[in-house]
Scaffold this motif. Structure first.
Motif, PDB file in Angstrom:
ATOM      1  N   PRO A 107       0.806  -1.230   0.000  1.00  0.00           N
ATOM      2  CA  PRO A 107       0.000   0.000   0.000  1.00  0.00           C
ATOM      3  C   PRO A 107       0.838   1.279   0.000  1.00  0.00           C
ATOM      4  CG  PRO A 107       0.107  -0.894   2.190  1.00  0.00           C
ATOM      5  CD  PRO A 107       0.904  -1.815   1.327  1.00  0.00           C
ATOM      6  N   THR A 108       0.197   2.339  -0.476  1.00  0.00           N
ATOM      7  CA  THR A 108       0.834   3.656  -0.376  1.00  0.00           C
ATOM      8  C   THR A 108       0.623   4.121   1.067  1.00  0.00           C
ATOM      9  OG1 THR A 108      -1.180   4.824  -0.922  1.00  0.00           O
ATOM     10  CG2 THR A 108       0.234   4.213  -2.774  1.00  0.00           C
ATOM     11  N   THR A 133       7.061   2.939   9.893  1.00  0.00           N
ATOM     12  CA  THR A 133       8.353   3.577   9.575  1.00  0.00           C
ATOM     13  C   THR A 133       9.099   2.775   8.510  1.00  0.00           C
ATOM     14  OG1 THR A 133       8.350   4.049  11.918  1.00  0.00           O
ATOM     15  CG2 THR A 133      10.276   4.759  10.687  1.00  0.00           C
ATOM     16  N   THR A 134       9.159   1.466   8.725  1.00  0.00           N
ATOM     17  CA  THR A 134       9.865   0.610   7.759  1.00  0.00           C
ATOM     18  C   THR A 134       9.148   0.668   6.402  1.00  0.00           C
ATOM     19  OG1 THR A 134       9.969  -0.842   9.652  1.00  0.00           O
ATOM     20  CG2 THR A 134      10.936  -1.647   7.586  1.00  0.00           C
ATOM     21  N   HIS A 135       7.819   0.573   6.489  1.00  0.00           N
ATOM     22  CA  HIS A 135       7.026   0.589   5.266  1.00  0.00           C
ATOM     23  C   HIS A 135       7.249   1.870   4.469  1.00  0.00           C
ATOM     24  CE1 HIS A 135       3.440   2.109   3.222  1.00  0.00           C
ATOM     25  NE2 HIS A 135       3.430   0.907   2.675  1.00  0.00           N
ATOM     26  N   ASN A 136       7.139   3.012   5.169  1.00  0.00           N
ATOM     27  CA  ASN A 136       7.276   4.298   4.473  1.00  0.00           C
ATOM     28  C   ASN A 136       8.653   4.477   3.856  1.00  0.00           C
ATOM     29  OD1 ASN A 136       4.710   4.888   5.027  1.00  0.00           O
ATOM     30  ND2 ASN A 136       5.123   6.394   6.638  1.00  0.00           N
ATOM     31  N   THR A 137       9.683   4.042   4.559  1.00  0.00           N
ATOM     32  CA  THR A 137      11.045   4.189   4.021  1.00  0.00           C
ATOM     33  C   THR A 137      11.177   3.387   2.727  1.00  0.00           C
ATOM     34  OG1 THR A 137      11.742   4.233   6.306  1.00  0.00           O
ATOM     35  CG2 THR A 137      13.480   4.059   4.662  1.00  0.00           C
ATOM     36  N   LYS A 140       9.096   5.054  -0.044  1.00  0.00           N
ATOM     37  CA  LYS A 140       9.700   6.310  -0.524  1.00  0.00           C
ATOM     38  C   LYS A 140      10.918   6.021  -1.394  1.00  0.00           C
ATOM     39  CE  LYS A 140       7.919   9.419   2.926  1.00  0.00           C
ATOM     40  NZ  LYS A 140       8.108   9.863   4.290  1.00  0.00           N
ATOM     41  N   LEU A 141      11.658   4.994  -1.030  1.00  0.00           N
ATOM     42  CA  LEU A 141      12.827   4.610  -1.842  1.00  0.00           C
ATOM     43  C   LEU A 141      12.397   4.183  -3.246  1.00  0.00           C
ATOM     44  CD1 LEU A 141      15.296   2.606   0.404  1.00  0.00           C
ATOM     45  CD2 LEU A 141      15.893   4.345  -1.272  1.00  0.00           C
ATOM     46  N   LEU A 142      11.316   3.391  -3.250  1.00  0.00           N
ATOM     47  CA  LEU A 142      10.769   2.942  -4.538  1.00  0.00           C
ATOM     48  C   LEU A 142      10.331   4.134  -5.388  1.00  0.00           C
ATOM     49  CD1 LEU A 142       8.488  -0.145  -3.844  1.00  0.00           C
ATOM     50  CD2 LEU A 142      10.373  -0.005  -5.434  1.00  0.00           C
ATOM     51  N   LEU A 143       9.624   5.048  -4.727  1.00  0.00           N
ATOM     52  CA  LEU A 143       9.123   6.235  -5.437  1.00  0.00           C
ATOM     53  C   LEU A 143      10.275   7.067  -5.980  1.00  0.00           C
ATOM     54  CD1 LEU A 143       6.085   7.732  -3.528  1.00  0.00           C
ATOM     55  CD2 LEU A 143       6.134   6.586  -5.726  1.00  0.00           C
TER      56      LEU A 143
END
Lengths: 270, 223
Positions: A107-108, A133-137, A140-143
């Protein structure tokens, strides 16, 4: 020789557009594949007072793939300081239920936020751990990776379009003479432009075929395949039918647009 | 006799502030051979351009082959041009086409069938003595040969009118004479109206001709 040179300049320009588009497509596919892989490894933990069912949760949010009950044994083991079996059973009954939730795709951050809110609305749900936190990092890296590649592809397309416009001026000069001569003998616009359109379509075919050969080689290259294996994803680098047709359509559209600009910009010499 | 060209109060200009040809009246009958002379910049080529519709009349009326060229539509203009053969001083041949294909051009545009086109081109190549050069490209030929190709192209579709803008301007005496012979032949044998813009009328002309002289934007009939 001159004719080959004239063809080559448009073919090279078209080929670099096709190259940028295909690279962007490969990156997009890789990111999607990687997102799927992340989704497979990613899960949330829900703490609930009452039993939860997959069906019930899926009604709440389509992103949920399935639900897996976590055994409380490991927690009880940590607390075990010589409790009787009866007490342990009682403890098991009073402890809240722990569930692992698997999602259909990665998910986003906003999707994740919405999902958390909707699960918290279910009666009995006390807490959700989404490892945000892990998910967002990761996300964001993918993005960031996607943005960098998109920017690079866009810049390459812009440079190529500028090259094509330069080519257009040369073509305009070259074809104007013939179109003028044909016009002097009463050729209608379609007949004057026919050679130009034929040439540009031929160039579009040549560029697409070169693109096909180039990406067929790349897609069967061991080093390239190893790179994807290393990150643990499988990606269709080049679909010989769908991707070829897509590139062909793009090349034909670009070259027809180019020819149309020349025809529209043509003015009879006085 | 039918009139191929009728100009009434015709004015021609490239811009609104300078008129090159000023309110002239003239007519040319079918089958006539006409010379238009004048000093450089007098407006000879401008007049010729107006006859094939490259320059529209600023004022007055200009009718060529029954088509009024003032405000003419591109469809009508294309129709008219299919009946005109044009020869230029700089030949205006398509460099990337062979001699044969250059001569074919008016026939392709007029929609002739392949066999007719090929026969006509073969006969014209013989007529202009270039049969052996058919597969060559314009830049492989001399100036005189290129102009003969241009002549063959102008004759290919049996036009009612041939317009020639200083056709021998760049040629030696021998090549010039060949061109004059071809123009005379078209006029005498095919009864084609011929209008030639030139600085000098050749002394070798053997046929009757009309002579217009342009000076200060006005046209004077000399004979």
């Amino acid at each position: 020789m001159q004719s080959i040179k004239n063809h080559l300049s448009l073919v090279v320009a078209l080929l670099s557009i096709l190259f940028s588009i295909q690279i962007f497509t490969i990156v997009d596919r890789s990111i999607e594949a990687y997102k799927e892989k992340l989704a497979m490894n990613y899960s949330m933990v829900v703490v609930s007072q009452k039993n939860l069912k997959t069906k019930e949760l899926r009604k709440q949010h389509k992103l949920i793939s399935y639900l897996e009950k976590l055994s409380p044994d490991s927690i009880i083991k940590k607390l075990d300081t010589g409790m009787s079996a009866k007490n342990i059973d009682f403890l098991k009954l009073t402890l809240p239920k722990f569930y692992k939730i698997k999602l259909t795709h990665f998910p986003t951050p906003s999707e994740l936020e919405k999902l958390k809110k909707s699960i918290l609305q279910i009666k009995g749900v006390k807490k959700i751990e989404s490892f945000e936190t892990t998910h967002n990092t990761t996300y964001k890296l993918l993005l960031l990776f996607k943005t960098v590649i998109s920017t690079f592809s866009f810049a390459m397309i812009v440079v190529t379009v500028l090259l094509i416009f330069k080519e257009l001026r040369i073509w305009q000069f070259k074809h104007n003479e013939r179109m003028n001569i044909m016009g002097l003998f009463g050729a209608p616009v379609w007949l004057r432009s026919a050679v130009l359109f034929r040439l540009s379509i031929v160039d579009a075919f040549i560029a697409s075929i070169l693109g096909f050969v180039m990406f067929s080689i790349i897609s069967s290259n061991k080093w390239v395949l190893d790179q994807f294996k290393t990150i643990g994803i499988e990606v269709v680098i080049f679909d010989p039918i769908f991707d070829f047709l897509f590139l062909l359509v793009i090349a034909v559209i670009v070259s027809i647009l180019l020819a149309t600009f020349i025809v529209l910009g043509h003015k009879e010499e006085v | 006799m039918d009139k191929v060209i009728v100009a009434e109060n015709l004015s021609l200009a490239y811009s609104s502030d300078e008129t090159i040809i000023k309110k002239v009246n003239f007519s040319i009958n079918s089958g006539e051979f006409v010379f238009v002379t004048g000093a450089s910049g007098s407006g000879k080529s401008t007049l010729l351009k107006s006859l094939y519709g490259a320059l529209k009349p600023k004022e007055g009326s200009l009718v060529v082959g029954g088509v009024e060229l003032k405000g003419v539509s591109s469809k009508k203009l294309n129709f008219l041009r299919k009946h005109i053969g044009i020869v230029f001083q700089d030949y205006k041949l398509v460099k990337e086409w062979t001699i044969e294909k250059n001569i074919m051009l008016p026939l392709i545009i007029s929609g002739y069938d392949k066999t007719v086109t090929q026969n006509q081109v073969d006969s014209l190549l013989k007529h202009v003595r270039l049969k052996h050069q058919a597969g060559k490209y314009p830049l492989e030929l001399s100036g005189g040969e290129q102009q003969r190709v241009a002549m063959a192209r102008a004759l290919a579709h049996n036009p009612i009118l041939i317009l020639a803008d200083e056709p021998t301007g760049n040629l030696d005496e021998y090549s010039s004479q060949l061109i004059w012979n071809l123009l005379e032949g078209a006029n005498q044998q095919l009864k084609t109206t011929v209008i030639v813009v030139t600085h000098h009328i050749p002394e070798t002309m053997t046929i009757d001709y009309k002579h217009f002289h342009i000076e200060y934007g006005e046209i004077h009939a000399v004979n």
